[in-house]
Scaffold this motif. Structure first.
Motif, PDB file in Angstrom:
ATOM      1  N   LYS A 161       0.829  -1.210   0.000  1.00 40.31           N
ATOM      2  CA  LYS A 161       0.000   0.000   0.000  1.00 40.31           C
ATOM      3  C   LYS A 161       0.859   1.253   0.000  1.00 40.31           C
ATOM      4  CE  LYS A 161      -3.980  -2.079   2.358  1.00 40.31           C
ATOM      5  NZ  LYS A 161      -4.783  -2.095   3.602  1.00 40.31           N
ATOM      6  N   GLU A 164       2.354   2.119  -3.428  1.00 40.83           N
ATOM      7  CA  GLU A 164       1.421   2.789  -4.332  1.00 40.83           C
ATOM      8  C   GLU A 164       1.513   4.297  -4.164  1.00 40.83           C
ATOM      9  OE1 GLU A 164      -2.395   1.200  -3.473  1.00 40.83           O
ATOM     10  OE2 GLU A 164      -1.926  -0.827  -4.216  1.00 40.83           O
ATOM     11  N   LYS A 168       3.573   7.042  -6.947  1.00 43.18           N
ATOM     12  CA  LYS A 168       2.789   8.177  -7.425  1.00 43.18           C
ATOM     13  C   LYS A 168       3.438   9.499  -7.007  1.00 43.18           C
ATOM     14  CE  LYS A 168      -1.984   9.945  -7.513  1.00 43.18           C
ATOM     15  NZ  LYS A 168      -1.659  11.355  -7.204  1.00 43.18           N
TER      16      LYS A 168
END
Length: 235
Positions: A161, A164, A168
């Motif tokens: 998680k 991610e 980004k």
């Protein structure tokens, strides 16, 4: 005395190494770099991070995370980057630079149709070409030292998680010095650096900052001035 005696010293040899600039793309989506790095969770569990990075923009094009080192996952990662971005490059092929590890050099990847047709031209760093795969190693260092090493992950899902967010943030929010202050996403999408406009913005910011500083009262300076004025009146 040295000048009067005509004594001169030979200048010392410059000790800094003149490192050769590595391979550089002239545009986005022309050269890709792939690598796998290992990250150990605090419970001792090892995870493997797969990244594919665009040479020109430093953008992470695709990534995977797994508990095993696998050429199937390497191919899956390459297939994802190929599906998303290959059509953006009209050139006959994209150079795909990898290290000599078995995760990227095996029959499964070597017989993948885009590589067989040289739509993707796989090159092994320091074997097929004399350059290293330093761009991929740079991505690994950034993800570890800027992001992962500052966190404590309880398990594999927490790490996944967080990655991610990290990918980004790296692509869209972090301004890169080598890109003249652009983010990797901006550079990949063709945004250019306007040096004239940037110089004007710096000058305007300096001017505005000086104006604000001159108008903003300083309690410390005011106290010192009041003390000085009082001392002058007493004298």
């Amino acid at each position: 005395y040295a000048k009067k005696l005509g004594l001169k010293r030979n200048p010392p040899r410059h000790r800094r190494k003149n490192h050769e600039t590595g391979i550089r793309a002239l545009k986005p989506n022309q050269i890709w770099h792939a690598d796998v790095t290992c990250f150990t969770l605090k419970n001792g569990l090892k995870s493997f991070l797969y990244f594919i990075t665009d040479n020109f923009s430093r953008r992470i094009l695709s990534w995977k995370i797994s508990l095993k080192l696998s050429h199937e996952i390497s191919l899956e990662n390459l297939h994802e980057a190929y599906t998303k971005f290959r059509h953006l490059n009209p050139d006959p092929s994209i150079d795909y630079i990898v290290d000599g590890g078995s995760e990227n050099n095996n029959s499964l990847i070597n017989h993948w149709p885009p590589i067989l047709s040289e739509d993707i031209r796989k090159l092994i760093a320091q074997q097929s070409i004399r350059f290293s795969n330093s761009m991929a190693e740079s991505t690994n260092r950034i993800m570890k030292y800027v992001y992962l090493y500052h966190q404590d992950f309880d398990d594999f899902n927490d790490l996944q998680k967080y990655l991610e967010f990290a990918v980004k943030n790296h692509n869209e929010d972090r301004f890169h010095h080598q890109l003249n202050g652009l983010t990797p996403k901006e550079a990949f999408e063709g945004k250019t650096f306007d040096k004239t406009e940037n110089t004007k913005q710096i000058r305007d910011a300096n001017r505005i900052r000086l104006e604000i500083n001159r108008k903003t009262p300083c309690p410390v300076c005011d106290d010192v001035k009041n003390i000085t004025d009082s001392a002058d009146l007493i004298r």
